[in-house]
Design an enzyme around this catalytic site. Sequence first.
Site, PDB file in Angstrom:
ATOM      1  N   VAL A 113      -0.685   8.943  -1.078  1.00 24.66           N
ATOM      2  CA  VAL A 113      -0.440   9.993  -2.063  1.00 24.66           C
ATOM      3  C   VAL A 113       0.443  11.079  -1.447  1.00 24.66           C
ATOM      4  O   VAL A 113       0.051  11.701  -0.452  1.00 24.66           O
ATOM      5  CB  VAL A 113      -1.764  10.614  -2.541  1.00 24.66           C
ATOM      6  CG1 VAL A 113      -1.493  11.698  -3.585  1.00 24.66           C
ATOM      7  CG2 VAL A 113      -2.673   9.539  -3.117  1.00 24.66           C
ATOM      8  N   PRO A 114       1.640  11.320  -2.003  1.00 29.15           N
ATOM      9  CA  PRO A 114       2.491  12.404  -1.480  1.00 29.15           C
ATOM     10  C   PRO A 114       1.834  13.763  -1.677  1.00 29.15           C
ATOM     11  O   PRO A 114       0.949  13.923  -2.529  1.00 29.15           O
ATOM     12  CB  PRO A 114       3.772  12.284  -2.332  1.00 29.15           C
ATOM     13  CG  PRO A 114       3.741  10.891  -2.881  1.00 29.15           C
ATOM     14  CD  PRO A 114       2.281  10.586  -3.091  1.00 29.15           C
ATOM     15  N   ARG A 144     -15.803   3.916   4.297  1.00 31.56           N
ATOM     16  CA  ARG A 144     -16.511   5.119   4.714  1.00 31.56           C
ATOM     17  C   ARG A 144     -15.524   6.268   4.831  1.00 31.56           C
ATOM     18  O   ARG A 144     -15.801   7.389   4.404  1.00 31.56           O
ATOM     19  CB  ARG A 144     -17.220   4.892   6.063  1.00 31.56           C
ATOM     20  CG  ARG A 144     -18.150   6.051   6.446  1.00 31.56           C
ATOM     21  CD  ARG A 144     -18.353   6.164   7.929  1.00 31.56           C
ATOM     22  NE  ARG A 144     -17.158   6.558   8.639  1.00 31.56           N
ATOM     23  CZ  ARG A 144     -17.108   6.834   9.941  1.00 31.56           C
ATOM     24  NH1 ARG A 144     -18.198   6.732  10.666  1.00 31.56           N
ATOM     25  NH2 ARG A 144     -15.982   7.177  10.522  1.00 31.56           N
ATOM     26  N   GLY A 145     -14.373   5.994   5.435  1.00 30.24           N
ATOM     27  CA  GLY A 145     -13.347   7.014   5.599  1.00 30.24           C
ATOM     28  C   GLY A 145     -13.359   7.636   6.983  1.00 30.24           C
ATOM     29  O   GLY A 145     -14.332   7.516   7.739  1.00 30.24           O
ATOM     30  N   THR A 157      -3.954   4.931  -1.568  1.00 32.05           N
ATOM     31  CA  THR A 157      -4.947   5.515  -0.673  1.00 32.05           C
ATOM     32  C   THR A 157      -5.662   6.694  -1.348  1.00 32.05           C
ATOM     33  O   THR A 157      -5.190   7.235  -2.349  1.00 32.05           O
ATOM     34  CB  THR A 157      -4.303   5.998   0.633  1.00 32.05           C
ATOM     35  OG1 THR A 157      -3.340   7.010   0.340  1.00 32.05           O
ATOM     36  CG2 THR A 157      -3.628   4.838   1.357  1.00 32.05           C
ATOM     37  N   TRP A 158      -6.793   7.069  -0.759  1.00 30.57           N
ATOM     38  CA  TRP A 158      -7.606   8.149  -1.321  1.00 30.57           C
ATOM     39  C   TRP A 158      -7.474   9.396  -0.469  1.00 30.57           C
ATOM     40  O   TRP A 158      -7.530   9.334   0.750  1.00 30.57           O
ATOM     41  CB  TRP A 158      -9.073   7.719  -1.369  1.00 30.57           C
ATOM     42  CG  TRP A 158      -9.935   8.768  -2.004  1.00 30.57           C
ATOM     43  CD1 TRP A 158     -10.769   9.649  -1.387  1.00 30.57           C
ATOM     44  CD2 TRP A 158     -10.028   9.045  -3.400  1.00 30.57           C
ATOM     45  NE1 TRP A 158     -11.374  10.466  -2.306  1.00 30.57           N
ATOM     46  CE2 TRP A 158     -10.935  10.111  -3.562  1.00 30.57           C
ATOM     47  CE3 TRP A 158      -9.429   8.492  -4.547  1.00 30.57           C
ATOM     48  CZ2 TRP A 158     -11.266  10.633  -4.812  1.00 30.57           C
ATOM     49  CZ3 TRP A 158      -9.747   9.011  -5.784  1.00 30.57           C
ATOM     50  CH2 TRP A 158     -10.655  10.065  -5.908  1.00 30.57           C
ATOM     51  N   GLU A 203       0.847  -1.202   0.000  1.00 38.19           N
ATOM     52  CA  GLU A 203       0.000   0.000   0.000  1.00 38.19           C
ATOM     53  C   GLU A 203       0.876   1.243   0.000  1.00 38.19           C
ATOM     54  O   GLU A 203       1.883   1.316   0.712  1.00 38.19           O
ATOM     55  CB  GLU A 203      -0.904   0.021   1.231  1.00 38.19           C
ATOM     56  CG  GLU A 203      -1.775   1.283   1.290  1.00 38.19           C
ATOM     57  CD  GLU A 203      -2.775   1.263   2.434  1.00 38.19           C
ATOM     58  OE1 GLU A 203      -3.667   0.397   2.373  1.00 38.19           O
ATOM     59  OE2 GLU A 203      -2.644   2.079   3.361  1.00 38.19           O
TER      60      GLU A 203
END
Length: 598
Positions: free
Chosen positions: A25-26, A114-115, A54-55, A22
């Site tokens: 995002v930088p 869901r986050g 990842t988002w 995994e």
Amino acid sequence: MRITEKLQAHQRESDKPTFSFEYFVPKTTQGVQNLYDRMDRMYEASLPQFIDVTWNAGGGRLSQLSTDLVATAQSVLGLETCMHLTCTNMPVSQIDDALKSAYDSGCQNILALRGDPPINSTKWEAVEGGFNYAKDLIKYIRSKYGDHFDIGVAGYPERHPEEEDELLNLKYLKEKIDAGGNFIITQMFYDVDNFIEWCKKVRAYGIDVPIIPGIMPITTYNAFLRRAQWGEINIPKEFIEQLDPIKENDELVREIGTKLIVKMCKKLLQSGYVTHLHIYTMNLEKAPLLILDQLGLLPTEGEYNKAQVAMLPWRKSLNPKRKNEEVRPIFWQRRPYSYVARTSQWALDEFPNGRFGDSSSPAFGDLDLCGSSLIRQSPKRSLEIWSTPTSLDEIAKLVINYLNGRVQCLPWSDTPIDHEVDSMIKNLVQLNNKLIITINSQPQINGIRSNDPIHGWGPKDGYVYQKQYLEFLLPREKLPKLEAELKDNEMLTYFAVDSKGTLTSNHPDGSRANAVTWGIFPGREVLQPTIVEKVSFLAWKEEFYYILQEWELNFQENEKLESAHFLQHLIDDFVLVNIVDNDYVSKEDHIFALLMDL
């Protein structure tokens, strides 16, 4: 390919456990470029089954970077990719955009979450026009895309931080699976006994999809404690007893922490519930690979050879639009990002016979497809690694440092030099010392086995061949002598072009492609995956001189005017030349001998 199908296919052939990585995002463009390189290296070193990204919730630039990372990993790097997608700050319109981007890139895997609550908020609330729960997001994905995506869901072996009731957590997990979830990736944990007990309860509750444990490496003591506290997870007594006394020694913490994680993973793999490990890399390289090495999961030579079957000299894209691609011009050998970008929007009929770069396509020279910048380094970083050259001698020294591995990239070469050019290094260095600036090269090969560790590609029972190729910058005043030397030479064919597009050549038919790499394999036609041709060379010329212009502009903006003037001199007074030695049988280095006489 869908993750569950890929894991099932592996399990039918081998009982060796599998793994995935995994990445997050930088926050900076430069960090993204560096992450691409790291993802590529880690794949080459370990051959993971997939990676996930990842988002960044909330839309805007960081969300766009999430989809860009997925698209690039899938289409350019050729890595099976899973995209995280959350409900946090995500109206349906933005969810639609993210799903379409994933679909178009060939991605077939989504981790639906869901986050967490947004930054500066302690309470999670659905955005207007969005979803409240992961199960609703899963149902929506299924309604829009059917079974195209494998959908992963989150599992919490130590209960969700917002729900203490264990049975309710199992109920919610079952609802996500019933909504269309295909596999579970768990929250990080260190208590392996609790995890195994949780797996028993999951199975007893009627959930039979794959359970993939999330493994967090231990790199520093403070990070170890912080992540455990943030996730509200239990730390076994053994971890504290071994790590606390050495907490000030980061190197020793990494060493002992790795042994603890390896011991934990071995117990997981022996439990009967786990066949795959998902490693949270935190965008780091050494710790995940060290864990895999100590677990004995890094690929053997035979597994590398197997993975090489059907491969080309360049890693094939996993974008379905490019599934038949088998030919690329050599000019983009070290710039795969810009090449895939410039051809990514073409219709299938624009690259017949599996070939991108067809001369009939009016889109080939379109630089807009490459993004806003063709130099994959930030302005500040480019000054750090390439300094401020003000003469041909300084440019030559920069190229020599690249050839010797002291510089990992150049403005026109995104990837580090590899061992393929070892046989040419001495001559390449000598040419640059003579102020012939080399841009790209390929050594001559006459029938090396296709499983050769340096030059091999494709199925292992074949033979590969290459013509020697050299691309370089030449002062305009030296071009007439080069043209005279090559005018009647049937074996050395060339193209030379200046920044304005004035082209000269001795090709007998300049419109036809010249294969410079090919392979002979049992039971199939000859593969010719790398070519030289006029139309694609002219498109590359546009890109190359544009790179120099960008580099010059960076010098102007940083008030390095002497360097800017020198770059303009390169643009105005030097021609870009490529030469192919078609005599791939000869032991002589005809190109080198010719250029040394110049």
